[in-house]
Design a protein around this motif. Structure first.
Motif, mmCIF file in Angstrom:
data_model
loop_
_atom_site.group_PDB
_atom_site.id
_atom_site.type_symbol
_atom_site.label_atom_id
_atom_site.label_comp_id
_atom_site.label_asym_id
_atom_site.label_seq_id
_atom_site.Cartn_x
_atom_site.Cartn_y
_atom_site.Cartn_z
ATOM 1 N N LEU A 46 0.816 -1.209 0.000
ATOM 2 C CA LEU A 46 0.000 0.000 0.000
ATOM 3 C C LEU A 46 0.854 1.265 0.000
ATOM 4 N N SER A 47 0.334 2.315 -0.639
ATOM 5 C CA SER A 47 1.034 3.601 -0.658
ATOM 6 C C SER A 47 1.011 4.289 0.709
ATOM 7 N N ALA A 48 0.054 3.938 1.554
ATOM 8 C CA ALA A 48 -0.094 4.626 2.845
ATOM 9 C C ALA A 48 1.183 4.476 3.673
ATOM 10 N N ARG A 49 1.677 5.597 4.183
ATOM 11 C CA ARG A 49 2.937 5.609 4.941
ATOM 12 C C ARG A 49 2.788 4.972 6.313
ATOM 13 N N ASN A 50 1.579 4.937 6.839
ATOM 14 C CA ASN A 50 1.385 4.466 8.197
ATOM 15 C C ASN A 50 0.608 3.156 8.216
ATOM 16 N N GLN A 51 1.280 2.099 8.644
ATOM 17 C CA GLN A 51 0.665 0.777 8.703
ATOM 18 C C GLN A 51 1.069 0.169 10.036
ATOM 19 N N LEU A 52 0.128 0.221 10.976
ATOM 20 C CA LEU A 52 0.408 -0.150 12.359
ATOM 21 C C LEU A 52 -0.246 -1.486 12.670
ATOM 22 N N LYS A 53 0.571 -2.514 12.785
ATOM 23 C CA LYS A 53 0.052 -3.864 13.000
ATOM 24 C C LYS A 53 -0.267 -4.106 14.469
ATOM 25 N N GLY A 54 -1.413 -4.764 14.723
ATOM 26 C CA GLY A 54 -1.797 -5.043 16.092
ATOM 27 C C GLY A 54 -2.854 -6.124 16.167
ATOM 28 N N VAL A 55 -3.610 -6.090 17.253
ATOM 29 C CA VAL A 55 -4.642 -7.089 17.514
ATOM 30 C C VAL A 55 -5.946 -6.365 17.869
ATOM 31 N N VAL A 56 -7.054 -6.832 17.282
ATOM 32 C CA VAL A 56 -8.345 -6.209 17.570
ATOM 33 C C VAL A 56 -8.719 -6.417 19.045
ATOM 34 N N VAL A 57 -9.077 -5.323 19.714
ATOM 35 C CA VAL A 57 -9.451 -5.360 21.128
ATOM 36 C C VAL A 57 -10.966 -5.479 21.265
ATOM 37 N N ASP A 58 -11.691 -4.661 20.492
ATOM 38 C CA ASP A 58 -13.139 -4.828 20.469
ATOM 39 C C ASP A 58 -13.744 -4.192 19.216
ATOM 40 N N VAL A 59 -14.986 -4.598 18.949
ATOM 41 C CA VAL A 59 -15.733 -4.101 17.797
ATOM 42 C C VAL A 59 -17.104 -3.670 18.301
ATOM 43 N N VAL A 60 -17.462 -2.390 18.078
ATOM 44 C CA VAL A 60 -18.789 -1.906 18.463
ATOM 45 C C VAL A 60 -19.562 -1.597 17.185
ATOM 46 N N LYS A 61 -20.644 -2.365 16.979
ATOM 47 C CA LYS A 61 -21.424 -2.186 15.755
ATOM 48 C C LYS A 61 -22.522 -1.161 15.929
ATOM 49 N N GLY A 62 -22.667 -0.272 14.948
ATOM 50 C CA GLY A 62 -23.786 0.660 14.912
ATOM 51 C C GLY A 62 -24.752 0.211 13.829
ATOM 52 N N ALA A 63 -25.623 1.134 13.401
ATOM 53 C CA ALA A 63 -26.614 0.785 12.382
ATOM 54 C C ALA A 63 -25.950 0.530 11.027
ATOM 55 N N THR A 64 -24.964 1.367 10.661
ATOM 56 C CA THR A 64 -24.246 1.189 9.384
ATOM 57 C C THR A 64 -22.736 1.238 9.572
ATOM 58 N N THR A 65 -22.298 1.793 10.719
ATOM 59 C CA THR A 65 -20.874 2.060 10.946
ATOM 60 C C THR A 65 -20.417 1.388 12.233
ATOM 61 N N SER A 66 -19.248 0.726 12.175
ATOM 62 C CA SER A 66 -18.693 0.092 13.373
ATOM 63 C C SER A 66 -17.416 0.806 13.806
ATOM 64 N N HIS A 67 -17.150 0.728 15.102
ATOM 65 C CA HIS A 67 -15.882 1.220 15.621
ATOM 66 C C HIS A 67 -15.050 0.029 16.041
ATOM 67 N N VAL A 68 -13.853 -0.076 15.463
ATOM 68 C CA VAL A 68 -12.954 -1.189 15.736
ATOM 69 C C VAL A 68 -11.725 -0.635 16.428
ATOM 70 N N ARG A 69 -11.385 -1.205 17.575
ATOM 71 C CA ARG A 69 -10.192 -0.749 18.301
ATOM 72 C C ARG A 69 -9.104 -1.818 18.177
ATOM 73 N N ILE A 70 -7.896 -1.334 17.797
ATOM 74 C CA ILE A 70 -6.761 -2.230 17.564
ATOM 75 C C ILE A 70 -5.630 -1.844 18.513
ATOM 76 N N ASP A 71 -5.134 -2.825 19.258
ATOM 77 C CA ASP A 71 -4.002 -2.590 20.157
ATOM 78 C C ASP A 71 -2.709 -2.739 19.351
ATOM 79 N N VAL A 72 -1.984 -1.626 19.253
ATOM 80 C CA VAL A 72 -0.741 -1.607 18.470
ATOM 81 C C VAL A 72 0.415 -1.420 19.452
ATOM 82 N N GLY A 73 0.929 -2.507 19.962
ATOM 83 C CA GLY A 73 2.059 -2.416 20.893
ATOM 84 C C GLY A 73 1.771 -1.581 22.121
#
Lengths: 69, 69, 69, 69, 69, 69
Positions: free
Chosen positions: E3-30
């Motif tokens: 990918l062209s994107a300069r920032n690629q932060l690898k981690g592990v998903v901590v939680d996923v909060v689903k909304g009606a159309t949009t979800s918030h995903v939290r990733i623990d990156v170190g």
């Protein structure tokens, strides 16, 4: 033409600073100056220059909010 | 705190519409209303509500320009 | 009206999925479907519905590039 | 690798215009040209050049919609 | 895929909060948690759930900078 | 000042590369380097230079997620 963007601030171009590929265009919107970073091609296409009437268009999802503590 | 964002428009919150995960916050900036789409968590953290003084922050690269033909 | 955005892909709305505050609008652009996430207010204002002619507008600075290794 | 971005338009690089820090890369996606503004480092890393197969990746929240009145 | 994107932060998903159309995903990156707002379709497609290895991808032009006065 | 942005990664500026209008600023955030593309004016205003403590600020809606197949 109508746009989905919630924020459409009409004003007048104050100045245009051209870079190698990217220009900064400043638009006076009722006394507040809004800066847009656009491609040089857009500046040419839209004939952006000092005095040109122009509208700054901003999607709601691109607006952050800051508050004092 | 100071921000790199070129556009910082200070105003007063007019209303907050909460969705399931995303809220729409409208800020009156000297007579112009700017709409921001932010997370519900941000609304809680920043105590965003009608009458709260708040600043709409927008990066120059997120501003498009529209002109009449 | 003319826009600074380099990418303006004209097509036809395929479907609109409304959420609490945010809708997903899919536009068929010559066989490719482009999905836009916009506010419910924008859906109402622009009368976005299946069959409506619409243009997906994307700033060049919002496009990433992916390549196979 | 798979991406959350709803819009992934595969095509071929038509040209690359390098600036001081930012390049404009144009990708032909089935007859439609999509312009991406990326860092010069990304152009080097991904070996972006005319004829290279590449995919334009765009988040749904970065797509605006325009309609005729 | 690269990918062209300069920032690629690898981690592990901590939680996923689903909304009606949009979800918030939290990733623990170190040890630092990064929050991403993505469509529900993306959550399903990528099988995002607690414990899933995932990378937060951010374009350089989407990063603001803040400093203390 | 407090910000609605969910992602605020505090670190130290590693280097600043100035272009004609746009600079690339790299910030070391606990061992991970985050790159921000900001205007040259912002670099001057915020006195961004190697060694300066700075926070990378990213809206949740600007974060994509990538996973291995």
């Amino acid at each position: 033409m109508r746009l989905s963007a919630r924020n459409q601030l009409k004003g007048v171009v104050v100045d245009v600073v051209k870079g190698a590929t990217t220009s900064h265009v400043r638009i006076d919107v009722g006394g507040t100056v809004v800066t847009a970073s656009v491609t040089n091609e857009a500046v040419a296409d839209l004939k952006l220059a000092k005095g040109r009437v122009a509208t700054a268009v901003i999607k709601a999802s691109d607006v952050l909010i800051a508050v004092e503590e």
